[in-house]
Scaffold this motif. Structure first.
Motif, PDB file in Angstrom:
ATOM      1  N   THR A  28       0.818  -1.207   0.000  1.00  0.00           N
ATOM      2  CA  THR A  28       0.000   0.000   0.000  1.00  0.00           C
ATOM      3  C   THR A  28       0.856   1.263   0.000  1.00  0.00           C
ATOM      4  N   ALA A  29       2.178   1.093  -0.079  1.00  0.00           N
ATOM      5  CA  ALA A  29       3.062   2.257  -0.109  1.00  0.00           C
ATOM      6  C   ALA A  29       2.916   2.987  -1.436  1.00  0.00           C
ATOM      7  N   ALA A  30       3.630   4.112  -1.523  1.00  0.00           N
ATOM      8  CA  ALA A  30       3.456   5.001  -2.680  1.00  0.00           C
ATOM      9  C   ALA A  30       3.539   4.264  -4.016  1.00  0.00           C
ATOM     10  N   GLU A  31       4.467   3.310  -4.124  1.00  0.00           N
ATOM     11  CA  GLU A  31       4.623   2.616  -5.398  1.00  0.00           C
ATOM     12  C   GLU A  31       4.211   1.157  -5.292  1.00  0.00           C
ATOM     13  N   GLY A  32       3.493   0.839  -4.224  1.00  0.00           N
ATOM     14  CA  GLY A  32       3.065  -0.537  -4.017  1.00  0.00           C
ATOM     15  C   GLY A  32       1.969  -0.935  -4.989  1.00  0.00           C
ATOM     16  N   MET A  33       1.808  -2.233  -5.145  1.00  0.00           N
ATOM     17  CA  MET A  33       0.871  -2.740  -6.141  1.00  0.00           C
ATOM     18  C   MET A  33      -0.560  -2.298  -5.888  1.00  0.00           C
ATOM     19  N   THR A  34      -1.042  -2.487  -4.663  1.00  0.00           N
ATOM     20  CA  THR A  34      -2.457  -2.160  -4.436  1.00  0.00           C
ATOM     21  C   THR A  34      -2.682  -0.654  -4.512  1.00  0.00           C
TER      22      THR A  34
END
Ligand code: NA
Ligand code: NA
Ligand code: NA
Lengths: 128, 377, 377, 128, 377, 128
Positions: free
Chosen positions: C63-69
């Motif tokens: 859920t981080a800035a460049e995370g998948m979700t």
């Protein structure tokens, strides 16, 4: 306006010239390509083509009546058969055609392998 | 809370409705009608019509900065992804063996592009600037994705009328071409039977062909690379026979989703403000002219080839060189067959037709290249 | 290299694990359990549960800035694309002919929206600000995409509990509605048989209907245009019969992919920090209240119509006006059939049910319009 | 809080009023639509509807028992048959239904055409 | 207009063509040839080869700022979406029941990762910086998406040669492994028969397994969460049996589209400038070394387990612990069966093989974690 | 370079240690998981597994020859049969398998429901 018109005429001359030039090169390429690849082919190989895409259009080797001495009627019969086959092929959709497994040496032992099935699913694939 | 202040808010849909919106909604309904009841390119004209309807509902926000059709437009039209994805699918549906069996047919694919340039001249004469004139001319490619791709690059403001013209006339081919065919060919010419005795095309040839075309066209006309390469990628996926998964994805989900979204996004640019003007009318007229001129040029070149070959070539197949794959090919074959039930020129016509498809992409790339250079773009 | 400095790094997963993460992972497991073993809306609750699990694994970065979700959330939820794409598919699955055969049933689709507003009042009374209260109220639309669409616009911070409530209770309809049905109707009322003698619905009517609905609702409630237009686009794709490619794409790949990603993205907003608070509990309770109130309002309106018609209308079909398509419609028909095996009111109930679907979207759009205006958004 | 509650009551009154208003307009629209389109229809046209979507719900004209003098039992029989048909339709999925080709004048000569098949694949389409 | 100024423009495709482009196009043709005629991972090598060809057509603009493959690269590789989407599909194709029936097999999945670290050491010795050496080492995961995911994070500039090595050697497993198997095991060892008497695996176990794996691996190695969770999500979609819609979407449209675009985008990074250097050659050699070292380590560990078990374990299954699912598993079983037609160890080999899949992802995550920390990334 | 090499050796020791550590924990987890879930299962439940995925690999309970007194030949026969079944399953693709409807209490009354069919399409689903 006039300069623009002259410009457009120039574009036309140049453009059509380039189109014809490119197409002539393609013609050359096709002649070379068919010549080069044909000599590497056995008869059985070329037969395969027949089933590559029955649903899209007639395939050449299927029609080959050519300079044969056979009667015109016989040829027409074949064409009619082809028309029916085409119509059927169009109904059936491309997924129905029996795509023969291309024979390859390396992977043949692994044809049963799941990866092959999962990742390329050729041949009897049913889904879509 | 002052409820009376809400009343104008409640009627805002009507109070913001302009006569232009009304006209465009009627146009949208006409497109949907043609698509559904006349089956004129329904997969494109239905979404275009629906998108046009949405673009003219005031304050609906579909085309606003964060609206749905705007998001889709930015993702797929601005990036030119949708026409290219559609070309992957189209490529997987084309069979080049009739063309490979009779390579000289490829010449007809060059002649059938004259409409592009003739229309460009006319558009310049009507006062369109060069970039717009070229975009209008490319309706004469008679190939939807090519027209959309070039117009997006050169004159995105004209995308909607160009796309509508390209796809509408595409389905009117059976109405546009026959009178020209009859006018420009003699009955004797239409009766010419053509031998069909090609050498068999090997699977190897069919596999090398898309790769070779990509390289040759890519080096000759770099601007045509995106279009030609995606068309050829699709074709390679199919003829290779080893990636049916991908070939099927190209022919189904990829092309279906891209087509639906492309139609919606193009339709959504048809707001009254941007679409309702004299230019749109001119473009529709020029588009029809382009279709006609393409057919005429193709037929005349067919007659030339017929004469040069000593009457062994039926000039009707020249009309198939315009692209409009595969309808123009079938129409030429049907004309010959109507004249003489024993005359079958389908294979030759399909060869010319696929050549027209190649020629259209090449001509589009050349136009893009020349005009970009001239305009210093 | 100092290996000892790596040790805390190696246990970071555990050292950053909070009790809240534990609670949320249990909640995620519960959602997955309900989806898999109780089959409660599995296509949504399974991805939501899985996404929730991922959001509570410390430092996983999904859920981080460049995370998948996060990428998926930004692409499909923030842009509101996913609920709209789902609606294209849902629209292609709805049949409006029972409603068109008995147009007056459409009134039941209005009554079944009272729960939206009743819940809004209660949420205000519980201290929620207006935008959040309205988002909570729209759980009473009893239609997933509508709830998600409105909540995304008005109070995206409440998206997860609202979506979970909407879809969880959706599957509990067969448990929530019957007691209310029995309590509010007499046996005599439930035994009422209804004549079904509609005039036949032409294909032409079915095709014009989605276009007309889009225009009428679009002009009346511009804010409802995105939802209603995509629902109707899907329906038009199906009933037109000329674009089966697109209709199938809408009902399959488009809706499937959008559903999977929507669920994952919504679940991924359920981090302990943002989800574990009293508000979530209140929202779950208010959601249940909304479902009940909708049913009550629908039944009471059904009784009113029954009385006004001189006992020719079975009030049970009022409960089908809440949306929850198509379960509520079938449940009403089943209740009547349980009372009297000879009593078949399915067609009437399905008419009311599709009306409820339309009413839900309209009510959602009206709420969005009124609240946006009031809050100066 | 009280002002907020009053506000919410106002929203409720306004909202439900608007919902009912919009729905009433839809009712009017539906009555007009069915009236207008019905008069343009022939009997055979309306029959087509039967097969538009058997898998989703019962179609009206299939039920038409109406003010007929037939016995209640006969009607029930038909309803039961329909229930079975529905269940079967639901099992079969929407792809199984026989979608008849809508007859159109312009394109009919091109029904065999590949573009039609490729780009719209109606009727006997099997895929998915 | 000065037409002569256009002439260089017309030949720009050729004038900008470098010898490097020529070499890379030959490499592209070789990849396409291997994919099509030798069927070496065609679904990936064909798009990679085609993308490589496009990247080396001068001025084609496919890889330029707004070019098609750049758009796709940014959307799916930079965001790491494509390998993760592929893993959803792969997860839905894996069956963990052989592993669950014989849990100790999981140890073989750890031994088979030694090649990752051994290759890292060698790459460091050859002068690669740590981030690049680790990315090269992860070729030894012998799992495409894992290699791509880790390389994208640590050294995106090496993505293309790493992906090409990973997928090329993957298909050469039947050539790489057998000599090592014969060299490292005695005939007596290869003749060992293994009892297969597992307790039955319940559906409940199969459903809990992917959830438990996600949680355990997620907490132990947060960096592995994206990969392992998507693999397990796909598996859960399948084994749950309640969301066949989503499971089918994962196994078909999602994986197909992601694979096609992944291949094109990776291939498009193979421009002559960035690919034609000594490093590429080193990487190809190191990749082959990684494959061999993995096999050796797996076999040696298999021999150890065989000795510890008193000769009840056939060491050949150690070679299946490298991942390369499912080919390595089948190959081990085939080797045993070739020695003795009565010897069937497929179930054990598949257990070790799925363990290798898990071990690869875990090792990839650990490498990512350790190297990121060390480099302060 | 030497410091880098030492670093890489440390990474290797650490990395392989962690991999083995994590895998050992997975082993433990699997043992616990199978023990915990097995005791909650009835015999009939476990049979279901057989059909969960016939197309991907052999399922354990199907092989159970185990410490049985049956002859080796009989066992092999079964294995051979399985091999054939596997090959067939691989040909057929995963969509062909008969996925039995998992029996659930709550929703069973709604199995006929359209939402169930539309939104989850299990069991006899034909599409793709
Ligand atoms: Na053309
Ligand atoms: Na509702
Ligand atoms: Na590995």
């Amino acid at each position: 306006m006039t300069t623009n018109l002259i410009l457009s005429l120039q574009i036309t001359a140049l453009g059509m010239g380039l189109v014809f030039g490119a197409i002539l090169l393609l013609w050359l390429m096709m002649v070379i390509l068919t010549a080069v690849t044909a000599e590497k082919e056995s008869a059985s190989d070329s037969l395969e083509v027949d089933s590559v895409d029955p649903s899209l259009t007639l395939t050449p080797s299927a029609l080959t009546p050519s300079p044969s001495p056979r009667g015109r009627g016989e040829e027409l019969e074949r064409v009619a058969l082809l028309a029916v086959a085409m119509a059927l092929a169009e109904q059936g959709g491309s997924s129905a055609r029996p795509l023969e497994e291309p024979p390859t040496a390396l992977v043949s032992a692994w044809q049963l392998g799941m990866r092959t099935r999962q990742m390329s699913e050729k041949g009897t694939m049913k889904r879509r | 809370m002052d409820l009376t202040s809400l009343l104008p808010e409640l009627l805002k849909g009507f109070s913001n409705f302009t006569p232009g919106n009304g006209v465009m909604i009627l146009a949208a309904l006409a497109l949907i009608y043609l698509a559904v009841f006349k089956e004129i390119e329904p997969v494109l004209l239905l979404p275009i019509g629906f998108g046009c309807m949405l673009a003219n509902i005031p304050l609906a926000g579909m085309t606003a900065a964060e609206g749905m059709t705007k998001v889709i437009y930015d993702a797929g039209i601005k990036t030119e992804l949708f026409p290219l994805l559609i070309f992957i699918g189209v490529g997987a549906m084309i069979d080049f063996s009739p063309l490979l069996a009779q390579p000289k047919m490829v010449l007809l694919g060059a002649a059938g592009q004259f409409g592009i340039f003739g229309t460009l001249i006319l558009a310049i004469a009507l006062g369109f600037p060069l970039n717009q004139a070229a975009s209008i001319g490319v309706i004469g490619a008679i190939d939807g994705p090519t027209s959309i791709f070039v117009a997006t690059k050169l004159a995105p403001e004209l995308l909607a009328p160009i796309a509508v013209a390209a796809y509408s006339y595409m389905s009117l081919i059976p109405i546009i071409q026959p009178p020209l065919m009859r006018a420009l060919t003699t009955k004797k010419e239409r009766l010419i039977k053509m031998e069909y005795a090609p050498k068999p095309i090997s699977k190897r040839t069919l596999i090398f062909f898309p790769v070779a075309i990509t390289l040759v066209v890519g080096l000759l006309v770099p601007e045509a690379t995106p279009l030609i390469s995606m068309l050829m990628l699709g074709n390679l996926l199919k003829v290779s026979g080893v990636v049916d998964r991908l070939s099927n994805a190209a022919q189904n989900e990829i092309i279906n989703i891209a087509t639906l979204f492309l139609g919606l996004a193009i339709g959504s640019t048809m707001s009254a403000v941007s679409f309702l003007n004299l230019d749109t009318g001119k473009i529709m007229a020029l588009g029809l002219f382009a279709f006609g001129l393409d057919t005429v040029a193709g037929l005349l070149f067919g007659k030339l080839m017929s004469a040069l070959s000593g009457g062994k070539i039926n000039p009707l197949i020249g009309a198939a060189g315009i692209s409009a794959f595969p309808m123009a090919g079938r129409l030429a074959a049907k004309m010959a067959n109507d004249e003489d039930p024993d005359n079958f020129i389908l294979m030759h016509a399909m060869g010319a037709n696929t050549a027209g498809q190649l020629g259209s992409v090449i001509a589009g790339g050349i136009l893009l290249s020349v005009v970009s250079k001239m305009m210093g773009m």
